[in-house]
Scaffold this active site. Structure first.
Site, PDB file in Angstrom:
ATOM      1  CB  SER A 199      -0.958  -0.047   1.190  1.00 54.18           C
ATOM      2  OG  SER A 199      -1.955   0.933   1.078  1.00 54.18           O
ATOM      3  CD  GLU A 336      -5.291  -3.598  -4.288  1.00 56.29           C
ATOM      4  OE1 GLU A 336      -5.469  -3.352  -3.086  1.00 56.29           O
ATOM      5  OE2 GLU A 336      -4.205  -4.000  -4.738  1.00 56.29           O
ATOM      6  CG  HIS A 439      -5.575  -2.386   0.163  1.00 55.62           C
ATOM      7  ND1 HIS A 439      -4.666  -2.198  -0.852  1.00 55.62           N
ATOM      8  CD2 HIS A 439      -5.111  -1.658   1.216  1.00 55.62           C
ATOM      9  CE1 HIS A 439      -3.708  -1.387  -0.441  1.00 55.62           C
ATOM     10  NE2 HIS A 439      -3.943  -1.048   0.817  1.00 55.62           N
TER      11      HIS A 439
END
Length: 534
Positions: A199, A336, A439
């Site tokens: 990330s 995500e 995610h």
């Protein structure tokens, strides 16, 4: 087998670690080692400075402080939270508990959190099981973020007091320099260092690849779900700095309402004398303002490009062939955005003012893309095919996959071996919750967390498949760290094939998934198609 000593001599002093138990048996760790002087008092908003050496043995059995943030995000167990402080520049080392005949590859992890939250103490980031599975040394580090580390206040510098830019990046470089000085004492190879992150941490990896000061400090890189739109242009960073000091000066001030800028002398006084809580409170207000400001910046915190320390936006540096010449693994997850839409990070507003980030309107779902023609081309590219027209999927791609494509194409076209993936694996629990392969879920496989308390719940009913995906991903990650190439079935990305490894119960190679979407993203980011050499 000869066990390692739990007391290690670093260049700054002795550190005493602890041996792993139960699932982590056969490992040893050293936690909370300072790699820079505390950035507090007169050192606030300055580049990291050297640690003062200490006498005797320093206990290294507990994680250091988390950076200042909302307490919620520092959870390390039920009802337990990591203490917070601006004095947060520490790192942690995890190793197999046996002496190796040759130095082990080193993997340095940078945590995510949108540059506004997170801590290396999060149980998911425990590097013991990855170190054990791959016979590597894992280092995790804490860096400054949010208003404390990833805003640019350099405009307020004067001869009596400077304010350095890109403090978070500088912290990461200082951590990598510590690795070069010290990791051999822990059995690691300073000439074989892989930096990896997820990330914002993945974005940081991309930024480090474009940071001149980081050259030579690492030899391979892995960027997991990088959000490359988090990098901020110098003019936007200065605007955010101006708004921020107004908020610190007047807590009732509403961002963007106008009014004169704060005089530089007053700005310096505010930045240096405000409490941590006051700076954090202003940072929260600025986060909401940035999302609604129309400036084209998703969040106000991130590396500032157009500076001496980070000359170019990392995507542009990659397209110009100016990233460091190291092999790269880079990829994103299939779903995500589900994590953010289902957690309330994005909120459907219906015209009502909310504290969260408003979900973009239909014609604005592509975050960071302002040109109407490019938006129209992207909408057309997403009308057909898998989940065509799915706004959540389109939003996720705009922040992650679409924003990474220019970096992938540019880094590979410069002759750097580049290995691209998409993570599709999910479990029964993730499917039932609607999260799917969202995610950060790949981190459970990378760190082996499906076999720990933090991940076991996600593995219910999928014990065999979670074990398999863990072995596959750890195999690729640690083989890459050792050799600069993942395992044999993963072929590199090129213009001829644009090969992508899809991680799933049965992983497979695919050729150029979604070519029309890829081309639309390249055009939207101002890059011509065909950047990659065959």
């Amino acid at each position: 087998m000869t066990s390692m000593s739990d007391v290690i001599a670093t260049t700054e002093g002795l550190v005493a670690g602890s041996r792993g138990k139960r699932t982590r048996a056969g490992t040893i760790s050293w936690k909370g080692i300072p790699f820079a002087a505390p950035p507090i008092g007169p050192r606030r908003f300055l580049a990291p400075e050297p640690v003062t050496p200490w006498q005797g043995k320093r206990a290294a059995r507990a994680y250091g402080y988390a950076e200042i943030q909302d307490k919620l995000y520092t959870a390390v167990g039920p009802g337990r939270f990591q203490p917070m402080s601006e004095d947060c520049l520490t790192l942690n080392v995890f190793s197999p508990d046996r002496i190796s005949a040759r130095p082990r590859p080193v993997m340095v992890f940078i945590h995510g959190g949108a540059y506004l939250l997170g801590t290396s103490a999060t149980p998911l980031y425990d590097g013991s099981l990855l170190a054990k599975a791959g016979d590597v040394v894992v280092v995790t580090l804490q860096y400054r973020f949010g208003p404390f580390g990833l805003m640019d206040f350099s405009k307020y510098s004067h001869e009596g007091r400077r304010f350095d830019d890109n403090l978070g990046l500088r912290d990461m470089v200082a951590g990598l320099q510590w690795v070069q000085r010290n990791i051999a004492a822990f059995g690691g190879d300073p000439d074989n260092v892989t930096v990896f992150g997820e990330s914002a941490g993945g974005s940081a990896v991309a930024a480090l690849l474009a940071t001149p000061a980081a050259e030579g400090l690492f030899h391979r890189a892995i960027a997991q779900s990088p959000a490359n739109g988090l990098n901020i242009a110098k003019d936007a960073a200065e605007h955010f700095a101006d708004e921020f000091v107004k908020m610190v000066d007047n807590h009732a001030y509403r961002a963007g309402s106008g009014g004169p800028s704060i005089p530089p002398d007053r700005a310096r006084e505010l930045l240096l004398n405000a409490s941590s809580a006051e700076l954090h409170r202003a940072g929260r207000k600025l986060t909401v303002y940035a999302a609604r400001s129309g400036l084209g910046e998703f969040l106000p915190f991130g590396p500032t490009f157009g500076t001496d320390y980070l000359p170019q936006d990392p995507n542009q540096a990659a397209l110009d062939g100016k990233t460091h010449k190291v092999p790269l693994i880079i990829g994103t997850n299939r779903d995500e955005a589900n994590l953010f839409t289902k957690s309330g990070f994005f909120t459907e507003t219906d015209g009502v003012d909310v504290d969260g980030i408003p979900f973009p309107e239909d014609d604005e779902v592509f975050v960071g893309i302002d040109d109407p023609a490019h938006r129209a081309a992207l909408v057309k590219a997403y009308q057909t095919g898998p989940r065509g027209g799915d706004r959540v999927h389109m939003l996720g791609d705009s922040v992650f996959w679409g924003a990474a494509i220019p970096f992938i194409e540019g880094h590979a076209s410069a002759g750097n071996p580049t290995y691209v993936y998409r993570y599709d694996f999910d479990t029964l629990v993730l499917r039932a919750s609607g999260m799917r392969a969202t995610h950060a879920t790949e981190l459970f496989a990378v760190f082996g967390a499906y076999r720990t308390a933090i991940g076991a719940g996600l593995a219910l009913g999928d014990w065999r498949s979670t074990g398999k995906i863990t072995r596959v991903m750890q195999g690729h990650w640690t083989t890459f760290a050792r050799t600069g190439r993942p395992e044999l079935q993963w072929t590199p990305y090129s213009a001829a094939h644009r090969d992508t490894l899809v991680f799933d119960v049965h992983s497979r190679m695919v050729n150029d998934p979604y070519p029309q979407r890829r081309e639309a993203w390249m055009a939207a980011h101002g890059a011509a198609d065909g950047q990659v050499s065959a």
